[in-house]
Design a protein around this motif. Structure first.
Motif: not given
Length: 212
Positions: A50-75
């Motif tokens: 996040x980068x501020x400009x004019x003191x109380x303004x800002x522009x930002x970028x975020x990268x989100x990575x989710x990795x899940x491996x659900x499974x079943x029991x007694x299948x």
């Protein structure tokens, strides 16, 4: 141990607050968080800038990575063998969020507490894929979802600048999903769908701020 913990907490509340007009310099923040999913198995992470400009303004970028491996029991698999854990799936969801923030000038409250409130405009774009084990009976074996959202958020930053801070927000996003699902069998085909959707999103990040 207690005094070190107290010193850590107190250190958040002193100094020039980031992204405020009282701060003579603009702020650059590096932020992120990581987490695990004990129920489905897997992990998630968010990293951002996040980068501020004019003191109380800002522009930002975020990268989100989710990795899940659900499974079943007694299948049971397609060959009649029963497994204690099986039919694993792989869910991978990656997205970017681009945001503009405006920090409010609640000077007295901010100076007493170290808390800066803000509102933001967000744009989120991403892709999710789901792979299922072909050794088991499933309704489908591969699915891809492309999506994009736009919305607003309210939140606050608690901390000092330069130094550590906490950034938390809640946003409301609305947009579209393009879903492509591959079905296998005697009549193999691909189903494509487009639909509108919306949801609330909560975020909690730890940031380190630089002034320059």
């Amino acid at each position: 141990m207690y005094k070190y913990f107290l010193l850590f907490i107190v250190s958040f509340s002193f100094g020039q607050v980031p992204y405020s007009k009282d701060n003579l310099k603009n702020t650059l923040s590096i932020k992120g968080i990581g987490y695990i999913n004990l129920l489905d198995g897997g992990f998630g992470s968010i990293v951002g800038l996040e980068k501020g400009f004019f003191k109380n303004h800002s522009l930002g970028v975020k990268f989100i990575n989710n990795y899940f491996s659900p499974r079943e029991e007694k299948v049971e698999d397609k060959y009649g063998e029963v497994h204690d854990l099986g039919n694993y799936q792989k869910h991978n969801d990656q997205s970017f969020i681009f945001e503009y923030k405006y920090y409010f000038d609640f000077n007295d409250f901010r100076n007493r507490t170290g808390v800066s409130f803000y509102t933001s405009l967000n744009y989120k774009i991403g892709k999710k894929t789901i792979n299922k084990d072909r050794n088991y009976e499933n309704d489908f074996y591969f699915q891809k979802i492309d999506y994009n959202y736009i919305g607003t958020a309210i939140g606050f930053v608690f901390g000092n600048s330069p130094g550590w801070s906490i950034d938390t927000q809640i946003s409301y996003l609305t947009g579209k999903k393009n879903k492509s699902t591959n079905f296998e069998g005697l009549n193999e085909y691909t189903l494509k769908e487009t639909y509108s959707t919306n949801y609330f999103r909560f975020e909690f990040l730890v940031a380190y701020n630089f002034d320059f």
